[in-house]
Design a protein around this motif. Structure first.
Motif, mmCIF file in Angstrom:
data_model
loop_
_atom_site.group_PDB
_atom_site.id
_atom_site.type_symbol
_atom_site.label_atom_id
_atom_site.label_comp_id
_atom_site.label_asym_id
_atom_site.label_seq_id
_atom_site.Cartn_x
_atom_site.Cartn_y
_atom_site.Cartn_z
ATOM 1 N N ASP A 49 2.963 -33.974 -51.588
ATOM 2 C CA ASP A 49 2.637 -35.466 -51.474
ATOM 3 C C ASP A 49 3.765 -36.069 -50.968
ATOM 4 N N VAL A 50 3.550 -37.448 -50.941
ATOM 5 C CA VAL A 50 4.689 -38.486 -50.312
ATOM 6 C C VAL A 50 5.652 -38.333 -50.964
ATOM 7 N N HIS A 51 5.631 -38.388 -52.336
ATOM 8 C CA HIS A 51 6.728 -38.486 -53.406
ATOM 9 C C HIS A 51 7.716 -37.145 -53.025
ATOM 10 N N ALA A 52 7.114 -36.092 -53.173
ATOM 11 C CA ALA A 52 7.717 -34.950 -53.017
ATOM 12 C C ALA A 52 8.508 -34.887 -51.514
ATOM 13 N N THR A 53 7.851 -35.396 -50.817
ATOM 14 C CA THR A 53 8.591 -35.356 -49.334
ATOM 15 C C THR A 53 9.780 -36.318 -49.273
ATOM 16 N N ALA A 54 9.426 -37.726 -49.811
ATOM 17 C CA ALA A 54 10.659 -38.505 -50.106
ATOM 18 C C ALA A 54 11.823 -37.767 -50.833
ATOM 19 N N ARG A 55 11.507 -37.079 -51.980
ATOM 20 C CA ARG A 55 12.599 -36.524 -52.625
ATOM 21 C C ARG A 55 13.341 -35.422 -51.792
ATOM 22 N N ALA A 56 12.697 -34.630 -50.859
ATOM 23 C CA ALA A 56 13.315 -33.617 -50.186
ATOM 24 C C ALA A 56 14.138 -34.419 -49.153
ATOM 25 N N ARG A 57 13.455 -35.562 -48.615
ATOM 26 C CA ARG A 57 14.511 -36.307 -47.520
ATOM 27 C C ARG A 57 15.650 -36.873 -47.996
ATOM 28 N N ARG A 58 15.402 -37.177 -49.254
ATOM 29 C CA ARG A 58 16.686 -37.967 -49.943
ATOM 30 C C ARG A 58 17.705 -36.711 -50.009
ATOM 31 N N GLY A 59 17.212 -35.300 -50.630
ATOM 32 C CA GLY A 59 18.286 -34.389 -50.579
ATOM 33 C C GLY A 59 18.953 -34.274 -49.441
ATOM 34 N N TYR A 60 18.260 -34.152 -48.323
ATOM 35 C CA TYR A 60 18.520 -33.810 -46.959
ATOM 36 C C TYR A 60 19.631 -34.829 -46.443
ATOM 37 N N TYR A 61 19.065 -36.156 -46.870
ATOM 38 C CA TYR A 61 20.350 -37.087 -46.247
ATOM 39 C C TYR A 61 21.481 -36.997 -47.042
ATOM 40 N N GLY A 62 21.259 -36.735 -48.581
ATOM 41 C CA GLY A 62 22.279 -36.662 -49.191
ATOM 42 C C GLY A 62 23.406 -35.491 -48.831
ATOM 43 N N MET A 63 23.208 -34.348 -48.505
ATOM 44 C CA MET A 63 23.756 -33.336 -47.725
ATOM 45 C C MET A 63 24.330 -33.638 -46.506
ATOM 46 N N ILE A 64 23.604 -34.885 -45.734
ATOM 47 C CA ILE A 64 24.363 -35.235 -44.430
ATOM 48 C C ILE A 64 25.511 -36.039 -45.072
ATOM 49 N N SER A 65 25.445 -36.930 -46.122
ATOM 50 C CA SER A 65 26.292 -37.656 -46.401
ATOM 51 C C SER A 65 27.661 -37.199 -46.894
ATOM 52 N N HIS A 66 27.371 -35.934 -47.536
ATOM 53 C CA HIS A 66 28.340 -35.111 -48.216
ATOM 54 C C HIS A 66 29.273 -34.454 -46.868
ATOM 55 N N ILE A 67 28.612 -33.841 -45.731
ATOM 56 C CA ILE A 67 29.151 -33.313 -44.823
ATOM 57 C C ILE A 67 29.917 -34.375 -44.161
ATOM 58 N N ASP A 68 29.387 -35.636 -43.852
ATOM 59 C CA ASP A 68 30.097 -36.838 -43.447
ATOM 60 C C ASP A 68 31.555 -37.111 -43.954
ATOM 61 N N ALA A 69 31.581 -37.016 -45.264
ATOM 62 C CA ALA A 69 32.491 -37.259 -46.159
ATOM 63 C C ALA A 69 33.553 -36.342 -46.010
ATOM 64 N N MET A 70 33.147 -35.071 -46.007
ATOM 65 C CA MET A 70 34.197 -33.766 -45.735
ATOM 66 C C MET A 70 34.732 -34.058 -44.242
ATOM 67 N N PHE A 71 33.884 -34.282 -43.558
ATOM 68 C CA PHE A 71 34.495 -34.704 -42.008
ATOM 69 C C PHE A 71 35.429 -35.521 -41.974
ATOM 70 N N GLY A 72 35.114 -36.730 -42.627
ATOM 71 C CA GLY A 72 36.303 -37.630 -42.806
ATOM 72 C C GLY A 72 37.582 -37.314 -43.407
ATOM 73 N N ARG A 73 37.605 -36.566 -44.244
ATOM 74 C CA ARG A 73 38.668 -35.869 -44.963
ATOM 75 C C ARG A 73 39.601 -34.964 -43.953
ATOM 76 N N LEU A 74 38.630 -34.404 -42.965
ATOM 77 C CA LEU A 74 39.249 -33.691 -41.979
ATOM 78 C C LEU A 74 40.090 -34.326 -40.911
ATOM 79 N N MET A 75 39.434 -35.265 -40.641
ATOM 80 C CA MET A 75 39.892 -36.253 -39.590
ATOM 81 C C MET A 75 41.206 -37.204 -40.063
ATOM 82 N N ASP A 76 41.190 -37.539 -41.359
ATOM 83 C CA ASP A 76 42.372 -38.229 -42.154
ATOM 84 C C ASP A 76 43.513 -37.290 -41.891
#
Length: 268
Positions: free
Chosen positions: A7-34
């Motif tokens: 349902d729409v609630h499970a879809t939203a949770r899955a996408r939040r997890g997906y976006y959370g992983m993207i945010s984590h990778i973005d933060a790790m990439f920032g550490r590499l650039m630093d």
């Protein structure tokens, strides 16, 4: 396992997890650039950030990568350093272009790549150019019954297979690929041009024969390795051989994925 009603609630949770992983990778990439900046090598370092594939996150009811719709094949590609000005390049390109790009950036002479390859250097695009060959994508992996290919030329996208209807989309005004133009008389010239180009690149009948022969050979080898004293199909030194997240002989890929799942929090 039967079909699940997501349902729409499970879809939203899955996408939040997906976006959370993207945010984590973005933060790790920032550490590499630093780290590059702190080490004083950022000015003479070429940095390329990419991914191997996208994912369907509920679009069209799909939750996997094995399709040629845009969410599954669209990947990030960020290139920086060595005096490359910041800009967004709209021209479609491919990961196949990375090898000739790196060779070009290195200053190696023409002909350095001595084996056949697809793709072309992105250096002209990185410095303001716009011309690039059409982008090619193939879906030929292990369990594929019929090969599928995609040709992207500017905003036009052709999807071709012997087992599925041919599709044509204009992504400039149809980014969600809802309006198939394959049978539209107004798109007949574009359709004919892209079909001719695709058939220059691929022989789908021969590709299907090669695919079946490859699958058959690997099935025979796997059966032989599991007969008598079982043998693993590859060699992995050290502790990786015991890694529960690694696909081993006899494993089914979904089972390996499930071993890595985090416990789900059930909401009442």
């Amino acid at each position: 396992m039967g079909r699940l009603n997501i349902d729409v609630h499970a879809t939203a949770r899955a996408r939040r997890g997906y976006y959370g992983m993207i945010s984590h990778i973005d933060a790790m990439f920032g550490r590499l650039m630093d780290a590059l900046s702190d080490s004083g090598v950022s000015e003479n370092t070429l940095v390329i950030f990419a991914s191997d594939h996208g994912d369907m996150m509920g679009e069209r009811g799909m939750w996997f990568k094995k399709t040629l719709f845009e969410p599954a094949i669209h990947v990030p590609l960020i290139v920086g350093g060595l005096g490359i000005a910041q800009r967004r390049v709209a021209t479609p390109v491919s990961l196949l272009d990375l090898l000739p790009t790196l060779v070009d950036v290195s200053g190696a002479p023409a002909g350095t790549i001595c084996t056949p390859f697809n793709g072309q250097s992105l250096v002209p695009l990185l410095h303001g150019g716009s011309k690039h060959d059409p982008v090619m994508v193939e879906h030929l992996d292990g369990g594929t019954d019929a090969p599928r290919v995609m040709l992207r030329d500017g905003d036009l996208k052709l999807v071709l297979s012997r087992a599925y209807p041919t599709m044509l989309f204009n992504l400039s005004d149809d980014p969600f690929e809802l309006n198939d133009l394959a049978s539209d008389p107004a798109a007949s010239n574009d359709m004919a041009r892209l079909l001719a180009k695709a058939h220059e690149i691929w022989d789908l009948d021969a590709l299907a024969i090669d695919k079946h022969a490859n699958q058959t050979a690997r099935t025979v080898v796997n059966t032989a390795l599991q007969t008598g004293r079982p043998q693993v199909w590859d060699f992995t030194p050290g502790t990786l051989a015991q890694n529960s997240n690694y696909v081993r002989s006899g494993d089914k890929f979904p089972d390996v994925e499930r071993r890595s799942y985090l416990p789900a929090k059930v909401r009442r």
